[in-house]
Design a protein around this motif. Structure first.
Motif, short mmCIF file in Angstrom:
data_model
loop_
_atom_site.label_atom_id
_atom_site.label_comp_id
_atom_site.label_asym_id
_atom_site.label_seq_id
_atom_site.Cartn_x
_atom_site.Cartn_y
_atom_site.Cartn_z
N GLN A 24 5.09 25.30 -8.68
CA GLN A 24 4.59 24.63 -7.47
C GLN A 24 5.72 24.40 -6.48
OE1 GLN A 24 2.68 21.00 -8.57
NE2 GLN A 24 4.50 20.09 -9.44
N PHE A 25 5.36 24.41 -5.19
CA PHE A 25 6.32 24.25 -4.11
C PHE A 25 5.80 23.16 -3.18
CE2 PHE A 25 8.17 25.32 0.02
CZ PHE A 25 9.50 25.39 -0.33
N TRP A 26 6.61 22.12 -2.93
CA TRP A 26 6.23 20.98 -2.09
C TRP A 26 6.89 21.11 -0.72
CZ3 TRP A 26 4.37 15.89 -4.07
CH2 TRP A 26 3.90 15.97 -5.38
N THR A 27 6.09 20.94 0.33
CA THR A 27 6.61 20.95 1.70
C THR A 27 6.13 19.68 2.40
OG1 THR A 27 6.44 23.36 1.77
CG2 THR A 27 6.67 22.22 3.88
N LYS A 28 7.08 18.89 2.89
CA LYS A 28 6.70 17.67 3.61
C LYS A 28 6.20 18.06 4.99
CE LYS A 28 8.25 13.12 4.98
NZ LYS A 28 9.32 12.13 4.98
N ILE A 29 4.99 17.57 5.34
CA ILE A 29 4.40 17.94 6.62
C ILE A 29 4.00 16.73 7.47
CG2 ILE A 29 3.59 20.18 5.80
CD1 ILE A 29 0.74 18.88 5.73
N GLY A 30 4.25 15.52 6.98
CA GLY A 30 3.86 14.37 7.79
C GLY A 30 4.08 13.04 7.10
N ALA A 31 3.47 12.01 7.72
CA ALA A 31 3.60 10.65 7.22
C ALA A 31 2.29 9.90 7.41
CB ALA A 31 4.73 9.93 7.95
N ALA A 32 2.11 8.85 6.60
CA ALA A 32 0.91 8.01 6.69
C ALA A 32 1.32 6.55 6.63
CB ALA A 32 -0.05 8.34 5.55
N TRP A 33 0.80 5.74 7.53
CA TRP A 33 1.07 4.31 7.57
C TRP A 33 -0.20 3.56 7.19
CZ3 TRP A 33 3.07 7.88 10.81
CH2 TRP A 33 4.46 7.88 10.99
N PRO A 34 -0.12 2.67 6.20
CA PRO A 34 -1.32 1.93 5.79
C PRO A 34 -1.77 0.96 6.88
CG PRO A 34 0.60 1.16 4.57
CD PRO A 34 1.05 2.31 5.41
N HIS A 35 -3.10 0.82 6.99
CA HIS A 35 -3.66 -0.17 7.91
C HIS A 35 -3.32 -1.56 7.41
CE1 HIS A 35 -7.00 2.72 9.47
NE2 HIS A 35 -5.79 3.07 9.85
N GLN A 36 -3.30 -2.49 8.31
CA GLN A 36 -2.94 -3.87 7.98
C GLN A 36 -3.90 -4.45 6.94
OE1 GLN A 36 -2.71 -6.30 11.46
NE2 GLN A 36 -0.94 -7.40 10.68
N ASP A 37 -5.18 -4.05 6.99
CA ASP A 37 -6.16 -4.59 6.03
C ASP A 37 -6.16 -3.83 4.70
OD1 ASP A 37 -7.46 -2.20 6.61
OD2 ASP A 37 -9.20 -3.14 7.54
N GLY A 38 -5.34 -2.77 4.57
CA GLY A 38 -5.23 -2.02 3.33
C GLY A 38 -6.39 -1.09 3.04
N ARG A 53 -2.78 22.03 -1.44
CA ARG A 53 -3.46 20.73 -1.46
C ARG A 53 -2.55 19.69 -0.83
NH1 ARG A 53 -1.51 22.10 -6.33
NH2 ARG A 53 -0.27 20.59 -7.50
N LEU A 54 -3.15 18.68 -0.22
CA LEU A 54 -2.38 17.60 0.38
C LEU A 54 -2.14 16.51 -0.65
CD1 LEU A 54 -4.05 17.17 3.87
CD2 LEU A 54 -1.90 18.30 3.32
N VAL A 55 -0.91 16.00 -0.68
CA VAL A 55 -0.54 14.91 -1.58
C VAL A 55 0.13 13.84 -0.73
CG1 VAL A 55 0.89 14.24 -3.55
CG2 VAL A 55 -0.20 16.48 -3.52
N VAL A 56 -0.33 12.58 -0.87
CA VAL A 56 0.27 11.45 -0.19
C VAL A 56 0.99 10.62 -1.24
CG1 VAL A 56 -0.17 9.41 1.22
CG2 VAL A 56 -1.60 11.45 1.50
N ARG A 57 2.29 10.36 -1.00
CA ARG A 57 3.12 9.64 -1.96
C ARG A 57 3.70 8.38 -1.33
NH1 ARG A 57 3.29 11.36 -7.24
NH2 ARG A 57 5.33 10.39 -7.27
N GLU A 58 3.76 7.31 -2.12
CA GLU A 58 4.40 6.08 -1.67
C GLU A 58 5.90 6.32 -1.49
OE1 GLU A 58 3.52 3.19 -4.65
OE2 GLU A 58 1.56 2.75 -3.79
N PRO A 59 6.55 5.59 -0.59
CA PRO A 59 7.98 5.80 -0.34
C PRO A 59 8.85 5.67 -1.59
CG PRO A 59 7.05 4.38 1.32
CD PRO A 59 5.98 4.60 0.29
N LYS A 60 8.64 4.67 -2.42
CA LYS A 60 9.47 4.48 -3.60
C LYS A 60 9.30 5.64 -4.57
CE LYS A 60 10.43 1.19 -7.28
NZ LYS A 60 10.03 -0.04 -7.94
N ALA A 61 8.09 6.14 -4.74
CA ALA A 61 7.82 7.26 -5.63
C ALA A 61 8.53 8.51 -5.14
CB ALA A 61 6.33 7.51 -5.74
N ASP A 62 8.65 8.71 -3.82
CA ASP A 62 9.35 9.87 -3.28
C ASP A 62 10.82 9.86 -3.69
OD1 ASP A 62 7.68 9.93 -0.04
OD2 ASP A 62 7.03 10.61 -2.00
#
Length: 67
Positions: A24-38, A53-62
């Motif tokens: 598998q090959f991972w390419t970072k293509i963007g960022a996501a910010w959580p809404h204030q209400d979660g 496939r798209l994968v969203v990872r938390e900053p600490k996990a990265d």
């Protein structure tokens, strides 16, 4: 979410992942910010993947995964 609140949060990373297992090959293509209400995210992509496939990872996990 107000635009200035987005700057104060550490974003989740968005990757497109192609392949499986050891090939598998991972390419970072963007960022996501959580809404204030979660209950959702604001997403910003620098490109649109055509496959994989798209994968969203938390900053600490990265950092732990070395991505």
């Amino acid at each position: 979410m107000k635009r200035n609140e987005k700057k104060n949060q550490t974003p989740h990373s968005i990757f497109v992942v192609e392949g499986e297992g050891d090939t598998q090959f991972w390419t970072k293509i963007g960022a996501a910010w959580p809404h204030q209400d979660g209950k959702g995210f604001n997403i910003q992509l620098s490109c649109m993947p055509l496959n994989g496939r798209l994968v969203v990872r938390e900053p600490k996990a990265d950092a732990e995964a070395g991505r």
